[in-house]
Design a protein around this motif. Structure first.
Motif, PDB file in Angstrom:
ATOM      1  N   GLY A 167       0.824  -1.208   0.000  1.00 42.79           N
ATOM      2  CA  GLY A 167       0.000   0.000   0.000  1.00 42.79           C
ATOM      3  C   GLY A 167       0.854   1.253   0.000  1.00 42.79           C
ATOM      4  O   GLY A 167       1.826   1.340  -0.760  1.00 42.79           O
ATOM      5  N   ASN A 168       0.470   2.191   0.866  1.00 39.03           N
ATOM      6  CA  ASN A 168       1.149   3.484   0.873  1.00 39.03           C
ATOM      7  C   ASN A 168       2.505   3.408   1.556  1.00 39.03           C
ATOM      8  O   ASN A 168       2.598   3.405   2.778  1.00 39.03           O
ATOM      9  N   PHE A 222      -4.529   9.711  -5.767  1.00 39.32           N
ATOM     10  CA  PHE A 222      -5.268   8.966  -4.749  1.00 39.32           C
ATOM     11  C   PHE A 222      -6.020   7.777  -5.339  1.00 39.32           C
ATOM     12  O   PHE A 222      -6.521   6.929  -4.596  1.00 39.32           O
ATOM     13  N   GLU A 223      -6.121   7.729  -6.651  1.00 44.55           N
ATOM     14  CA  GLU A 223      -6.737   6.559  -7.289  1.00 44.55           C
ATOM     15  C   GLU A 223      -5.829   5.329  -7.194  1.00 44.55           C
ATOM     16  O   GLU A 223      -6.285   4.200  -7.317  1.00 44.55           O
ATOM     17  N   ASP A 248      -4.655   3.718  -1.164  1.00 42.08           N
ATOM     18  CA  ASP A 248      -5.364   4.286  -0.007  1.00 42.08           C
ATOM     19  C   ASP A 248      -4.366   5.006   0.892  1.00 42.08           C
ATOM     20  O   ASP A 248      -3.331   4.443   1.258  1.00 42.08           O
ATOM     21  N   ARG A 264     -10.000  11.985  -0.641  1.00 36.93           N
ATOM     22  CA  ARG A 264     -10.416  10.586  -0.779  1.00 36.93           C
ATOM     23  C   ARG A 264     -11.426  10.411  -1.911  1.00 36.93           C
ATOM     24  O   ARG A 264     -11.706   9.294  -2.318  1.00 36.93           O
TER      25      ARG A 264
END
Lengths: 291, 291
Positions: free
Chosen positions: B90-91, B136-137, B140, B156
């Motif tokens: 993820g991020n 942001f697409e 998350d 978001r």
């Protein structure tokens, strides 16, 4: 090519290119722990630290991209080694790059197979050999002595040896063939990268995080074949001892962490096995190893 | 630019480019240990591991090169985040990239100063803001709620918020200004990257390996300012507690390793401080930090 796009559309925005997988393979190799005798994220030497490997892996990427673009293996290798040398730890990735440059070429041509890799190295030229010798100008590398009566081809002579190469019309494949008996990286060149592909198979079959798989596959490779970098630096008896003790760790008769500590204390560095681990990681990543 | 060429001709063959220093900064940030609460080479979360950060750092490089080439900050950022997202953790680098993209632009223009960085961000456009929302697409990201009455600008919402951006004619700088109170990364944008440059000064002044300097500079930054990522995820009281305890570690009243273990156990991740550490490492590397 990875299959990320097929398995998870969210992560498919920018699939890793072949050179990116090669860079990541170098990072995963050094991050894999424990990896007895080699620098990893838990163990390092005072003058050759984890951070040197990270800087080396950043610096080699332009050379790897050269290989991906289909430039000659020698050009790519010399460029990669030049980029690697922008840190003070010295030789971090020389042997791994000698495996990765032809494998990246094969991968970029969508033929990352033993046959595809063999085709790439069999097509190398005298100019590739000259670039290989030039790469030794960037960094000191521990190597085997040249075969008897071939002192003029000693790689430690660097560029000075290039006229002798040309005089004998030796391609980079020929040079590897001359070293294959004593150098496990050169041996991969003349044996269809057998150990690298075997290691990729193991990485794909094992469970766990990439770090855990890397550690295990490395240990199995170390137990299977005496490390030629250890043999060059410490003699064949020590290389054989390391192999036997790696077998003992696999059999549960010896403790992995203690073995790792001891090898670092004694300065015994199975670098060839690490190089083959990096090559295997690259092949596994190209096959879509889940990250 | 680094000064390697002046200090050691042997290592000067391929000085690191600006984007390469940014990639290396991300690797050094995650390798620095201990770095309480953040993933490092000794600590990780089960679903966000060291290996995810390595893959993320490989993937972002094309975006960083876009910034180095002088492309818009938004374009570079969106591309970098897309590359980051080619792993399943993820991020890993979202906030750090939001700092690095403008800093790389400033570095490539040979003006890596607070004024140079401020000039880059003040020139951002509505299109940069749109690319920021598009990023942001890919992934998350835990973020603060939007300011009151600005729900239509909630990041978001991703691409869906772009018409609202255009309607209000908001540049990326404007968007950062709206978030600066609650988000420490956005705050850097509107305060001449003050904490990033301060951290680079500290890295240059400290002794030891890059890992040791990184760990210390991170801890000092954590003790100086409550981490906004902690505040967003756990509330301001917890953010204040973490800051006070980082001070206690600095003062020798608390043990660094135990503090680090506890934060990971509690899932408290001072991500903003890590982002600023990465930015500081980049500035330090561009200034010639010895590697």
């Amino acid at each position: 090519m990875t299959d990320l796009s097929e398995t998870d559309p969210v992560t498919a925005t920018t699939p890793r290119a072949t050179a990116e997988n090669a860079q990541l393979a170098l990072l995963y190799e050094v991050a894999g722990t424990p990896k007895p005798g080699n620098v990893d994220r838990a163990r390092e030497y005072s003058d050759l630290r984890f951070e040197h490997f990270l800087a080396g892996a950043v610096g080699v990427r332009r050379g790897l991209e050269t290989a991906e673009a289909g430039e000659p293996v020698g050009t790519a290798f010399e460029r990669a080694v030049g980029g690697m040398a922008t840190q003070r730890g010295g030789n971090t990735h020389f042997g791994a790059l000698l495996l990765l440059c032809p494998l990246v070429r094969a991968g970029a041509a969508d033929d990352l197979t033993p046959g595809g890799a063999a085709a790439v190295v069999s097509c190398t030229t005298v100019e590739d050999a000259a670039d290989f010798y030039r790469a030794f100008e960037h960094v000191d590398v521990a190597v085997a002595d040249p075969p008897e009566n071939l002192d003029e081809l000693d790689v430690r002579r660097g560029e000075e040896a290039i006229p002798a190469l040309r005089g004998r019309d030796l391609t980079l494949f020929d040079v590897m063939e001359l070293s294959a008996e004593r150098d496990g990286v050169a041996r991969e060149w003349v044996s269809r990268f057998e150990r690298s592909f075997d290691l990729a198979d193991r990485l794909g079959a094992l469970d766990g995080s990439v770090s855990e798989r890397t550690s295990r596959a490395y240990l199995e490779a170390l137990a299977a074949t005496p490390d030629t970098f250890v043999a060059i630096n410490h003699g064949t008896d020590v290389a054989r001892e390391v192999t036997e003790r790696a077998e003992a760790v696999l059999a549960g008769r010896e403790d992995m962490e203690k073995f790792a500590d001891e090898l670092v204390d004694r300065g015994i560095n199975p670098g060839t096995t690490a190089d083959i681990t990096a090559a295997g990681l690259f092949v596994a990543l190209e096959r879509g190893l889940d990250v």
